[in-house]
Design a protein around this motif. Sequence first.
Motif, PDB file in Angstrom:
ATOM      1  N   UNK A 133       0.819  -1.212   0.000  1.00  0.00           N
ATOM      2  CA  UNK A 133       0.000   0.000   0.000  1.00  0.00           C
ATOM      3  C   UNK A 133       0.857   1.269   0.000  1.00  0.00           C
ATOM      4  N   UNK A 134       1.939   1.280   0.783  1.00  0.00           N
ATOM      5  CA  UNK A 134       2.758   2.490   0.872  1.00  0.00           C
ATOM      6  C   UNK A 134       3.464   2.787  -0.440  1.00  0.00           C
ATOM      7  N   UNK A 135       4.082   1.773  -1.039  1.00  0.00           N
ATOM      8  CA  UNK A 135       4.766   1.986  -2.317  1.00  0.00           C
ATOM      9  C   UNK A 135       3.760   2.324  -3.413  1.00  0.00           C
ATOM     10  N   UNK A 136       2.579   1.717  -3.371  1.00  0.00           N
ATOM     11  CA  UNK A 136       1.543   2.028  -4.363  1.00  0.00           C
ATOM     12  C   UNK A 136       1.146   3.500  -4.286  1.00  0.00           C
ATOM     13  N   UNK A 137       1.056   4.037  -3.072  1.00  0.00           N
ATOM     14  CA  UNK A 137       0.695   5.444  -2.909  1.00  0.00           C
ATOM     15  C   UNK A 137       1.755   6.354  -3.530  1.00  0.00           C
TER      16      UNK A 137
ATOM     17  N   UNK B 129      11.367  -0.467  -7.945  1.00  0.00           N
ATOM     18  CA  UNK B 129      10.001  -0.920  -8.221  1.00  0.00           C
ATOM     19  C   UNK B 129       9.433  -0.049  -9.327  1.00  0.00           C
ATOM     20  N   UNK B 130       9.135  -0.659 -10.488  1.00  0.00           N
ATOM     21  CA  UNK B 130       8.652   0.080 -11.650  1.00  0.00           C
ATOM     22  C   UNK B 130       7.243  -0.380 -12.015  1.00  0.00           C
ATOM     23  N   UNK B 131       6.285   0.568 -12.198  1.00  0.00           N
ATOM     24  CA  UNK B 131       4.955   0.178 -12.684  1.00  0.00           C
ATOM     25  C   UNK B 131       5.071  -0.551 -14.020  1.00  0.00           C
ATOM     26  N   UNK B 132       4.268  -1.592 -14.183  1.00  0.00           N
ATOM     27  CA  UNK B 132       4.365  -2.399 -15.393  1.00  0.00           C
ATOM     28  C   UNK B 132       4.022  -1.655 -16.664  1.00  0.00           C
TER      29      UNK B 132
ATOM     30  N   UNK C  20       0.637  -5.225  -9.914  1.00  0.00           N
ATOM     31  CA  UNK C  20       1.886  -5.885 -10.295  1.00  0.00           C
ATOM     32  C   UNK C  20       2.899  -4.837 -10.753  1.00  0.00           C
ATOM     33  N   UNK C  21       4.094  -4.911 -10.210  1.00  0.00           N
ATOM     34  CA  UNK C  21       5.181  -4.028 -10.615  1.00  0.00           C
ATOM     35  C   UNK C  21       6.396  -4.884 -10.932  1.00  0.00           C
ATOM     36  N   UNK C  22       7.333  -4.291 -11.645  1.00  0.00           N
ATOM     37  CA  UNK C  22       8.575  -4.980 -11.949  1.00  0.00           C
ATOM     38  C   UNK C  22       9.602  -4.607 -10.881  1.00  0.00           C
ATOM     39  N   UNK C  23      10.081  -5.605 -10.166  1.00  0.00           N
ATOM     40  CA  UNK C  23      11.085  -5.403  -9.121  1.00  0.00           C
ATOM     41  C   UNK C  23      12.444  -5.795  -9.686  1.00  0.00           C
TER      42      UNK C  23
END
Length: 271
Positions: free
Chosen positions: A202-206, A237-240, A215-218
């Motif tokens: 939740x924190x990183x998504x914000x 962490x990169x948004x797909x 889903x993100x690319x780690x």
Amino acid sequence: MGQLEERVYGLFGEAGSLTREGAPLYMQMQARLRAAVRDGALRAGEVLPPEREIANAMGVSRVTVRRAIDDLVDEGLLTQRQGAGTFVTDRVEQPLNRLRSFSEIIRERGQEPGSRWLERSVAMPGEEEKRALALDDFDEVTRFFRLRTADGKPMGLELATTPTRFLPNPFEVEGSLYQVLGARGLRPVRALQRLRAVAVDEQRAAYLDIAPNSAVLYIERLGLLDDGTPVEFTRSWFPGDAYDFVVEIQHQTAGVPAQRQAAQQAGSTEE
């Protein structure tokens, strides 16, 4: 005719131009949206008119419009952001066989790289950092945790760690970490990278302005000096929908001189 209606006609053609013969209406709309992106009528990062306005102007149902858009979202051409609308996907192409900083990649695209600092500190390393950077029990590390942006848009979260013996002052880095390391003669010349898909908390998504559990690319990257000394351990962490990672692969004999290839073939047998 209002500006919004005029915008819809510019993307899809005049009202009544969609035909109910041949391809389904949603596929015709998809074809016109692809053409608009290809021809530059819709640019990367640009928002589409609302579904209701498209449906009213083109004389089709919102279900048809939604089907056209949803398929293009799945395809990666469009991106939907909750409460903001539907946008043309703005993707960064990053070759995996070249070692470049985020700032260098974004500037090559004609955009302005930026950072929102979340942490800059000196601390004792965690176990993962100790293993990656080959640290002793009493070695300290300098950490840089930031939200990376392009023209103000969130593009990724980056947590970089370096041993303090290489970079003791975290506030020395304002922009590119590689630029600062390079000024010290410590810029990595090669790196090992590991990539996998993960669900973002939740924190990183914000920070990334995406939904929790998306889903993100780690990516883990270990930057090495010419003698193999690890100098930088970065987790990102990169948004797909933001990146295309590209790698060139070759047959094992590609680039090998013809005489050497002949010698290899002469000494080998087909299975």
